[in-house]
Motif scaffolding. Structure first.
Motif, PDB file in Angstrom:
ATOM      1  N   GLY A  31       0.868  -1.113   0.046  1.00  0.00           N
ATOM      2  CA  GLY A  31       0.033   0.090   0.126  1.00  0.00           C
ATOM      3  C   GLY A  31       0.993   1.364   0.037  1.00  0.00           C
ATOM      4  O   GLY A  31       2.015   1.341  -0.468  1.00  0.00           O
ATOM      5  N   THR A  32       0.292   2.304   0.582  1.00  0.00           N
ATOM      6  CA  THR A  32       0.774   3.592   0.574  1.00  0.00           C
ATOM      7  C   THR A  32       0.649   4.467   1.620  1.00  0.00           C
ATOM      8  O   THR A  32      -0.482   4.366   2.398  1.00  0.00           O
ATOM      9  N   GLY A  33       1.547   5.321   1.921  1.00  0.00           N
ATOM     10  CA  GLY A  33       1.334   5.951   3.306  1.00  0.00           C
ATOM     11  C   GLY A  33       2.640   5.848   4.083  1.00  0.00           C
ATOM     12  O   GLY A  33       3.590   5.114   3.939  1.00  0.00           O
ATOM     13  N   ALA A  87      -4.518   2.951   6.926  1.00  0.00           N
ATOM     14  CA  ALA A  87      -5.917   3.596   6.870  1.00  0.00           C
ATOM     15  C   ALA A  87      -5.717   4.938   7.650  1.00  0.00           C
ATOM     16  O   ALA A  87      -4.833   5.312   8.403  1.00  0.00           O
ATOM     17  N   ASP A  88      -6.708   5.888   7.391  1.00  0.00           N
ATOM     18  CA  ASP A  88      -6.955   6.895   7.615  1.00  0.00           C
ATOM     19  C   ASP A  88      -7.955   6.869   9.010  1.00  0.00           C
ATOM     20  O   ASP A  88      -7.703   7.520  10.170  1.00  0.00           O
ATOM     21  N   GLU A  89      -8.820   5.924   8.868  1.00  0.00           N
ATOM     22  CA  GLU A  89      -9.614   5.759   9.980  1.00  0.00           C
ATOM     23  C   GLU A  89     -10.120   4.008   9.789  1.00  0.00           C
ATOM     24  O   GLU A  89     -10.220   3.505   8.578  1.00  0.00           O
ATOM     25  N   LYS A  98      -9.810   5.373   3.513  1.00  0.00           N
ATOM     26  CA  LYS A  98      -8.500   5.518   2.862  1.00  0.00           C
ATOM     27  C   LYS A  98      -8.491   6.522   2.015  1.00  0.00           C
ATOM     28  O   LYS A  98      -9.553   7.084   1.382  1.00  0.00           O
ATOM     29  N   GLY A  99      -7.311   6.967   1.369  1.00  0.00           N
ATOM     30  CA  GLY A  99      -6.976   8.035   0.587  1.00  0.00           C
ATOM     31  C   GLY A  99      -6.597   9.256   0.853  1.00  0.00           C
ATOM     32  O   GLY A  99      -6.477  10.246   0.007  1.00  0.00           O
ATOM     33  N   GLY A 100      -6.184   9.206   2.151  1.00  0.00           N
ATOM     34  CA  GLY A 100      -5.348  10.525   2.492  1.00  0.00           C
ATOM     35  C   GLY A 100      -4.046  10.841   1.799  1.00  0.00           C
ATOM     36  O   GLY A 100      -3.709  11.972   1.576  1.00  0.00           O
ATOM     37  N   GLY A 101      -3.604   9.768   1.236  1.00  0.00           N
ATOM     38  CA  GLY A 101      -2.421  10.001   0.345  1.00  0.00           C
ATOM     39  C   GLY A 101      -2.930   9.843  -1.216  1.00  0.00           C
ATOM     40  O   GLY A 101      -1.887  10.205  -2.176  1.00  0.00           O
ATOM     41  N   ALA A 102      -4.115  10.046  -1.406  1.00  0.00           N
ATOM     42  CA  ALA A 102      -4.655  10.005  -2.903  1.00  0.00           C
ATOM     43  C   ALA A 102      -4.463   8.897  -3.714  1.00  0.00           C
ATOM     44  O   ALA A 102      -4.424   8.862  -4.867  1.00  0.00           O
ATOM     45  N   ALA A 103      -4.314   7.959  -2.939  1.00  0.00           N
ATOM     46  CA  ALA A 103      -4.000   6.854  -3.743  1.00  0.00           C
ATOM     47  C   ALA A 103      -4.951   5.639  -3.543  1.00  0.00           C
ATOM     48  O   ALA A 103      -4.864   4.309  -4.037  1.00  0.00           O
ATOM     49  N   LEU A 104      -6.226   6.221  -3.394  1.00  0.00           N
ATOM     50  CA  LEU A 104      -7.192   5.216  -3.099  1.00  0.00           C
ATOM     51  C   LEU A 104      -7.642   4.341  -4.262  1.00  0.00           C
ATOM     52  O   LEU A 104      -8.076   2.910  -3.728  1.00  0.00           O
ATOM     53  N   THR A 105      -7.763   4.734  -5.536  1.00  0.00           N
ATOM     54  CA  THR A 105      -7.945   3.868  -6.565  1.00  0.00           C
ATOM     55  C   THR A 105      -7.302   2.611  -6.879  1.00  0.00           C
ATOM     56  O   THR A 105      -7.707   1.450  -6.679  1.00  0.00           O
ATOM     57  N   ARG A 106      -5.906   2.908  -6.893  1.00  0.00           N
ATOM     58  CA  ARG A 106      -5.109   1.730  -6.870  1.00  0.00           C
ATOM     59  C   ARG A 106      -5.149   1.114  -5.821  1.00  0.00           C
ATOM     60  O   ARG A 106      -5.046  -0.333  -5.874  1.00  0.00           O
ATOM     61  N   GLU A 107      -5.341   1.663  -4.610  1.00  0.00           N
ATOM     62  CA  GLU A 107      -5.459   0.816  -3.241  1.00  0.00           C
ATOM     63  C   GLU A 107      -6.504  -0.285  -3.590  1.00  0.00           C
ATOM     64  O   GLU A 107      -6.592  -1.191  -3.100  1.00  0.00           O
ATOM     65  N   LYS A 108      -7.709   0.191  -3.673  1.00  0.00           N
ATOM     66  CA  LYS A 108      -8.944  -0.467  -3.811  1.00  0.00           C
ATOM     67  C   LYS A 108      -8.688  -1.592  -5.113  1.00  0.00           C
ATOM     68  O   LYS A 108      -9.210  -2.648  -4.683  1.00  0.00           O
TER      69      LYS A 108
HETATM   70  C1  5RP Z   1      -3.123   6.359   1.174  1.00  0.00           C
HETATM   71  C2  5RP Z   1      -3.948   5.811   2.063  1.00  0.00           C
HETATM   72  C3  5RP Z   1      -2.989   5.623   3.415  1.00  0.00           C
HETATM   73  O1  5RP Z   1      -3.052   4.054   3.616  1.00  0.00           O
HETATM   74  C4  5RP Z   1      -3.632   6.430   4.496  1.00  0.00           C
HETATM   75  O2  5RP Z   1      -3.763   7.699   4.157  1.00  0.00           O
HETATM   76  C5  5RP Z   1      -2.649   6.419   5.668  1.00  0.00           C
HETATM   77  O3  5RP Z   1      -1.586   6.991   5.509  1.00  0.00           O
HETATM   78  P1  5RP Z   1      -0.674   7.184   6.840  1.00  0.00           P
HETATM   79  O4  5RP Z   1      -0.234   5.643   7.105  1.00  0.00           O
HETATM   80  O5  5RP Z   1       0.428   8.020   6.211  1.00  0.00           O
HETATM   81  O6  5RP Z   1      -1.386   7.559   7.966  1.00  0.00           O
HETATM   82  O7  5RP Z   1      -4.967   5.710   2.096  1.00  0.00           O
HETATM   83  O8  5RP Z   1      -4.178   7.013  -0.060  1.00  0.00           O
END
Ligand code: 5RP
Length: 222
Positions: A31-33, A87-89, A98-108
């Protein structure tokens, strides 16, 4: 422990959890973040035990390559045993924003392919009711204003994340004040708005395991 130390602890815990199932043919979904980055850094220490990875963002792909881990295009991969992401929450049903890092589509997409989704998060991410963190929605650029008006009809206050273009060339609306009492229903309704690519609710496909970093150690929640 600081939040960064908790993130490193869950990154290492995820490596410990998946290590027994890895072999020469294994491809790991990544994943991303910042928490996923801790996982990537821990994963590098066992890179001799698996074949490569699939990444949910260009940033994670670059970090994996910097560690000497081969990154596959998802289209070249038939199946994926496991996906590890932050995750963000997250709630106690392991539904997430999710998606705080704007990667939600590829994550899904990567999560959809993976047989098992392991969420890595520090204790600040565990919530009773999701929605304090604004819900990211990836939108085709020309549909931005239309989608925003539709999100207002659903009760949210969308804000354009100006200056951010996703890896897919789209824009992000962050939706504040959304009532998320039925996450799967809301995920479906937002997906039905024309111009929406993905929304950051992961309720139709929640995590299977949560590795939660707490002051009492890493807890495994299934
Ligand atoms: C990115 C995400 C990340 O998983 C989410 O934002 C959590 O990031 P971090 O681990 O930096 O708190 O969904 O799109």
């Amino acid at each position: 422990m600081t939040q960064d130390e908790l993130k490193r602890a869950v990154g290492q815990a995820a490596v410990d959890l998946i290590k027994p199932q890895l072999d020469d043919n294994s491809i790991v979904g990544v994943g991303t973040g910042s928490t996923a980055n801790c996982f990537i850094d821990a994963l590098a220490s066992i890179k001799h035990l698996f074949d490569g990875a699939v990444a949910s963002s260009e940033a994670s792909a670059q970090r994996l390559r910097d560690h000497g881990i081969h990154v596959y295009d998802l289209n070249a991969v038939d199946s994926l045993d496991v996906y590890i992401d932050g995750a963000d929450e997250i709630n106690d049903r392991l539904e997430m924003i999710k998606g705080g890092g704007a990667a939600l589509t590829r994550e899904k997409i990567v999560a959809a392919v993976a047989k098992q989704f392991i969420c890595v998060a520090d204790e600040t991410k565990l919530v009773g009711l999701m929605g304090t963190f604004p819900l990211p929605v990836e939108v085709i650029p020309m549909a931005r204003s239309y989608v925003a008006r539709e999100l207002v009809k659903l009760g949210g206050d969308p804000t354009w994340r100006e200056g951010v273009i996703t890896d897919n060339g789209n824009v992000i609306l962050d939706v504040y004040n959304m009532q998320i009492s039925s996450p799967a229903d809301l995920e479906t309704r937002i997906n039905q708005i024309t111009g929406v690519v993905t929304n950051g609710l992961f309720a139709l496909r929640p995590a299977d395991v949560l590795l939660l970093g707490t002051q009492d150690g890493v807890k495994t929640i299934r």
